[in-house]
Design a protein around this motif. Structure first.
Motif, PDB file in Angstrom:
ATOM      1  N   HIS A   1       0.852  -1.186   0.000  1.00  0.00           N
ATOM      2  CA  HIS A   1       0.000   0.000   0.000  1.00  0.00           C
ATOM      3  C   HIS A   1       0.884   1.231   0.000  1.00  0.00           C
ATOM      4  O   HIS A   1       2.033   1.170   0.394  1.00  0.00           O
TER       5      HIS A   1
ATOM      6  N   CYS B   1      -5.753  -3.977   3.641  1.00  0.00           N
ATOM      7  CA  CYS B   1      -6.252  -2.613   3.574  1.00  0.00           C
ATOM      8  C   CYS B   1      -5.291  -1.690   4.300  1.00  0.00           C
ATOM      9  O   CYS B   1      -4.456  -2.138   5.074  1.00  0.00           O
TER      10      CYS B   1
ATOM     11  N   VAL C   1      -8.462  -1.049  -0.607  1.00  0.00           N
ATOM     12  CA  VAL C   1      -8.470  -2.455  -0.229  1.00  0.00           C
ATOM     13  C   VAL C   1      -7.913  -3.200  -1.421  1.00  0.00           C
ATOM     14  O   VAL C   1      -8.343  -2.974  -2.549  1.00  0.00           O
TER      15      VAL C   1
ATOM     16  N   VAL D   1      -8.615   2.756   5.919  1.00  0.00           N
ATOM     17  CA  VAL D   1      -9.396   1.541   6.075  1.00  0.00           C
ATOM     18  C   VAL D   1      -8.759   0.749   7.213  1.00  0.00           C
ATOM     19  O   VAL D   1      -7.599   0.383   7.158  1.00  0.00           O
TER      20      VAL D   1
ATOM     21  N   VAL E   1     -10.328  -5.416   7.417  1.00  0.00           N
ATOM     22  CA  VAL E   1     -10.906  -6.144   6.299  1.00  0.00           C
ATOM     23  C   VAL E   1     -11.112  -7.589   6.727  1.00  0.00           C
ATOM     24  O   VAL E   1     -10.284  -8.168   7.403  1.00  0.00           O
TER      25      VAL E   1
ATOM     26  N   PRO F   1     -15.023  -4.274   4.539  1.00  0.00           N
ATOM     27  CA  PRO F   1     -14.247  -3.258   5.242  1.00  0.00           C
ATOM     28  C   PRO F   1     -15.194  -2.239   5.873  1.00  0.00           C
ATOM     29  O   PRO F   1     -16.304  -2.056   5.382  1.00  0.00           O
TER      30      PRO F   1
END
Lengths: 314, 719
Positions: free
Chosen positions: A198, A218, A224, A246, A249, A261
């Motif tokens: 991410h 996430c 996600v 987020v 998840v 989520p």
């Protein structure tokens, strides 16, 4: 329903398969903390709750045993010291701490039960270490069987971890900063890594219970992502419907098309909460029910809308 | 035998002692004594039915046997076990007997040792008296030898002095020899060694002679060194050595600097001339062929080669000169500050002069490149040029060439853009197809499709779509680190908006682009905030004295973003603000609300403040933190600030605070309050969010003691 204190920890009672039950841990620095045992009656639409006092301190994370429905672990902040500890509890009426795993050198973050329940292993995450405990229920003591550390520049801190329910439960995945790492717990060595999974911090991840290589994650970049652990260079799918971090998840255990989520799912958007939602979990008893918990202590038990349900089933 | 039996009995009794812990310990010791490794002996298997294992459980074993075996097998098992037990019993007896024997022999040994020690003690005493006698004797001997030793020391001193004198007498001859052998450095070394003494004893005739001789020789040496210094072919290393020696001989440094620089100048001028010739070549001027050896130089180079040449020739030479100059003159003249400054000034003048020439050449060359060549080579060349300049800057810290260099680079970029525009125009106008004198241009069935299809669709739209997809690529790259700067993204988003606004309906919505640039901008601020909250130990922080630097940074960044966005977007609607909404009054109202809340806490500290916050929430409308962003300055900034504050809030909720941590947060939020309102559409919103941050901090605080609003005011004023 509403609690008085802020809360962050939520788990479904995994060993319970008949009734919809959730456990909620409150998080309050000064007041006495509690574990709420919530029973949702599907037909009558009634919620019953039992309250147990958690004297040790505020609860940051909870996990219910997959074998014995009366066992659960909590990760708590020791009162007035800002030290994170983990403890194992038994849930009879008197609610007593059976033992606590003191890892004085680390800050315990997560404790997770073995997913299938055929072994008495516990997985713990502390700072940059992965710890495995062997639990002896009779003498209520846990023995550290293995541990490994994560070495890299800076001070890496694990944010979350998860057992892989496939391959005889020999794999786990952990996340730190913006990478996801897979570990083999037999050798305690890293088997794969998703660098830059991410854009920012990875907050949570979960394995697909039905497809053995699929993993959802996430993070703070409001996305996600779904991964195939055999090919870690590209995500399978990216959802960017969220507009802020987020936090969590979760795959549904029965139907892997669903994941939820918090804040707003892909299936439907839930807007009952006024404050930030930090935790969600599916019920283990009813595949169409899940609970979400927000910081102001409000727990909402949601049901997948009928239309969606039929769309998935048919 | 009877004795042994009794002992055995006692032993057995001991074994059955109640305390299992003590028993295990004793077992461990026994095992250690007999060398039995505990780990190998059944410790490896965890099977509770292994009768020899450490984890053996009798009840489980028995249960298993009864379940699994038939009666006869059980009988067999029983007899087997009985024989085993018997065998073990007799084994144990033997062991006990052996132990008893060992015990008795140990007692004997101890008794014997006692006697031996007594004897040893006597001998030790004797040894001590002997040692005392020896010490006395040695003291006597050293006393008698004292006088002789002093004499020897004196003699050796005289010898040393004589040796020195001999060195002096031999000095002129030795210097001559050194100069003959061209080992100037050793000559200088000898001379400097002797110089002081010669100077001191100048009044003695014999020394005076030597002194004069030496001076004459050294004069000669100086001449030679100077000659070498002025020679054109000598290498930099030789030069450096010369200068070094001359300086040691106390030649005036200033003159040397001058000479050194002028010498270096000659060499560097050659490099510059080479560049000059290249430029002339490029311009197509005629140059007379000087010699056959230089023929290869007369072929024109492309820009990359040219810059390479400049870097390798001119820049590396000048770097070498600077480095050796630094070594020779600057790093050693510490004793004389004034001289040092003069030397440095000379160098800077020299370098500046040359650099101006060099820049001039490079610029001319780059301008020549305007019309031809492809971009990649030019960019690579400019990049190399720029990098080398930065190396120069490191070498000579007082000057700043990179500015001039960057000027050249940016000028080149501008020229490039101009050139493209020009060529684009040319392409458009160059559509000679429509020219009226071409016959087929007049035919309508050609003209119609050509205009609409080819020109419009094929050219204009395709071009714009290309621009758009490039923009999108830029934005997609935001996830990876170090891609396009936010300012560029902003400009692109504006461009797309303008396109959208005009008649071009082919373009899809520009909102996506805007969204992306927006996230890009806020990422910086967010990560900074998160790190700042996460890394601090809020529990044990000290009493706040200042606004934290990161908050000031946030304000600065916000102001910068405000300026950037303001250049591109319209102001946008703002909620009506009361006419006298100055910072003063606002802060006053804020502190008033603080006071109210504080009063409440003082009054009933046991009431959880969640009640308060809930009531507050009831009255304040719900904030849409993630509402859509419009194309206006205020809207964009409001979005950024809202998300930043939300992040701040989430970070705060993950931490635990002490009393002073809370107060620090109070100070920080107040500071933000003072400065952020001017950027947003609805200042109430900032206030609500900041209040929520403070509230959450109070929640997460072990010892919630608020700070006096007046003190907060004071700190923020000062910050």
């Amino acid at each position: 329903m509403e609690d008085e204190a802020p809360a962050r920890a939520l788990t479904s009672q995994s060993a319970e398969t008949d009734q919809i039950r959730f456990l909620v841990g409150t998080q309050s620095l000064r007041a006495e903390n509690q574990v709420h045992h919530i029973d949702f009656d599907d037909e009558m639409n009634i919620i019953n709750k039992n309250v147990f006092v958690h004297r040790e301190g505020e609860i940051w994370h909870m996990s219910a045993s997959t074998i014995d429905k009366n066992l659960l672990t909590t990760c708590y902040n020791k009162k007035s010291k800002a030290e994170m500890k983990a403890a194992l509890w038994r849930l009879p009426s008197d609610f007593d701490s059976s033992q606590s795993d003191d890892q004085s050198s680390h800050q315990a973050l997560h404790v997770l039960w073995h997913p299938t329940g055929d072994s008495k292993s516990l997985l713990g995450l502390a700072d940059n270490h992965i710890l495995l405990w062997e639990l002896d229920t009779a003498s209520s003591s846990a023995k550290l069987t293995a541990s490994t550390g994560l070495e890299s520049k800076g001070q890496p801190k694990m944010t979350c971890g998860r057992w892989n329910p496939h391959h005889n439960c020999t794999q786990i995945a952990t996340a730190n900063d913006n990478c996801i790492r897979g570990w083999d717990i037999r050798s305690m060595e890293q088997v794969y890594v998703i660098e830059n999974a991410h854009g920012q911090l990875v907050r949570d991840l979960d394995f697909n219970p039905n497809k053995q290589y699929y993993l959802a994650s996430c993070g703070d970049d409001c996305k996600v992502k779904f991964w195939d652990t055999r090919n870690t260079t590209e995500p399978l799918k990216v959802l960017s419907e969220h507009s802020h971090w987020v936090w969590s998840v979760k795959y549904n255990h029965f139907h892997d098309q669903m994941e939820d989520p918090p804040k707003d799912g892909v299936i439907a958007t839930y807007e009952e909460h006024e404050d930030s939602v930090y935790a969600v979990d599916w019920s283990t008893a009813d595949p169409w029910v899940f609970a979400s918990l927000s910081y102001d202590g409000r727990l909402v038990i949601n049901r997948v809308p009928r239309a969606e349900k039929y769309k998935i089933l048919l | 035998m009877g004795c042994c039996l009794i002992f055995g009995l006692i032993f057995c009794y001991d074994l059955d002692d109640v305390d299992p812990d003590a028993k295990r310990r004793r077992h461990g010791m026994l095992k250690m004594y007999y060398g039995i490794d505990e780990e190998t002996e059944g410790g490896a298997t965890l099977d509770p039915c292994d009768i020899n294992g450490a984890h053996f459980r009798p009840d489980m074993y028995l249960g298993k046997l009864i379940k699994e075996k038939s009666l006869t097998e059980l009988m067999d098992e029983e007899s087997k076990t009985v024989t085993q037990i018997r065998a073990l019993d007799s084994d144990m007896q033997t062991l006990v007997y052996e132990n008893y024997n060992k015990f008795i022999s140990a007692t004997d040994t101890i008794r014997k040792m006692k006697n031996d020690f007594k004897k040893m003690e006597d001998e030790m005493d004797h040894l001590a008296t002997n040692m005392a006698a020896i010490t006395e004797f040695s003291a006597n001997i050293s006393g008698t030898l004292q006088d002789r030793r002093q004499q020897i020391t004196k003699l050796s001193g005289v010898h040393f002095l004589l040796k020195k004198l001999q060195f002096l007498f031999e000095l002129p001859a030795r210097l001559k020899k050194c100069i003959e052998m061209k080992s100037y450095s050793s000559a200088v070394r000898y001379y400097i060694k002797a110089k002081r003494i010669l100077h001191q004893y100048q009044h003695m005739p014999s020394f005076q002679g030597i002194n004069e001789d030496c001076n004459r020789i050294i004069q000669e040496l100086c001449e030679k060194l100077r000659e070498q210094f002025k020679e054109k072919e000598s290498t930099p290393k030789q030069l450096a050595e010369c200068v070094d020696l001359l300086l040691q001989l106390e030649e005036p440094a200033e003159v040397l600097c001058e000479e050194f620089l002028s010498h270096a100048r000659h060499k560097i001028d050659e490099d510059l001339q080479l560049l000059d010739r290249q430029i002339k070549l490029q311009m197509g001027e005629e140059i007379e062929q000087e010699s056959a050896a230089q023929a290869y130089l007369t072929t024109p180079m492309d820009i990359l080669e040219f810059v390479d040449n400049g870097c390798n020739g001119f820049l590396s030479n000048i770097c070498l000169v600077i480095a050796s100059y630094n070594d020779m003159f600057l790093n050693r003249l510490q004793e004389d500050e004034n001289l040092d400054a003069i030397a440095l000034k000379k160098l800077v003048n020299f370098v500046n002069d040359l650099m101006v020439q060099y820049f001039n050449y490079v610029q001319r060359r780059v301008q020549l490149e305007k019309e031809t060549g492809d971009n990649t080579i030019l960019v690579r060349a400019l990049d190399r040029f720029h990098r080398r300049l930065q190396a120069m800057n490191k070498l000579l810290p007082d000057t700043d060439f990179s500015r001039a260099g960057t000027d050249i680079v940016s000028k080149a970029a501008r020229d490039r853009v101009g050139h493209y525009l020009h060529s684009l125009k040319q392409h458009f106008s160059g559509k000679a197809f429509t020219a009226s004198e071409i016959t087929f241009a007049m035919k309508p069935y050609f003209r119609g499709p050509f205009c609409t299809q080819d020109v419009r669709e094929g050219l204009v739209v395709a071009f714009i779509q290309h621009i758009y997809s490039t923009c999108e690529e830029f934005c997609e790259g935001t996830g990876e680190k170090g891609s396009a700067p936010p300012a560029l993204l902003l400009i692109l988003s504006r461009l797309c908006l303008d396109f959208e606004g005009s008649t071009i309906s082919y373009l899809r919505n520009a909102a996506l682009l805007k969204e992306n640039s927006f996230t890009r901008i806020k990422t910086f601020t967010l990560q900074m905030l998160r790190k700042s909250v996460e890394t601090r130990d809020w529990l044990n922080t000290i009493e706040p004295r200042n606004v934290r630097a990161v908050m000031k940074r946030v304000i600065e960044d916000t102001t910068a973003i405000d300026a950037q966005v303001g250049q591109l977007y319209e102001e946008g609607a703002r909620k009506e603000r009361s006419s006298d909404s100055s910072r003063r009054t606002h802060s006053y109202s804020y502190s008033l609300s603080q006071q109210q809340r504080k009063g409440n806490w003082n009054f009933s500290p046991s009431i959880d403040n969640s009640l308060m916050s809930n009531i507050q929430k009831l009255f304040s409308e719900r904030i849409e933190i993630f509402s859509a962003v419009e194309f206006s300055k205020v809207s964009v900034l409001t979005g950024i600030i809202k998300i930043s504050l939300k992040t701040f809030l989430e970070c705060v909720r993950l931490r635990t605070f002490g009393k002073y941590g809370l107060q620090q947060i109070q100070v920080d939020t107040h500071y933000l309050q003072l400065y952020l309102w001017r950027f947003v559409s609805d200042e109430n919103l900032v206030q609500v969010l900041l209040d929520e941050i403070v509230c959450s901090t109070v929640h997460r605080c072990l010892d919630p003691v608020m700070m006096e609003p007046s003190v907060i005011d004071l700190i923020c004023e000062r910050g």
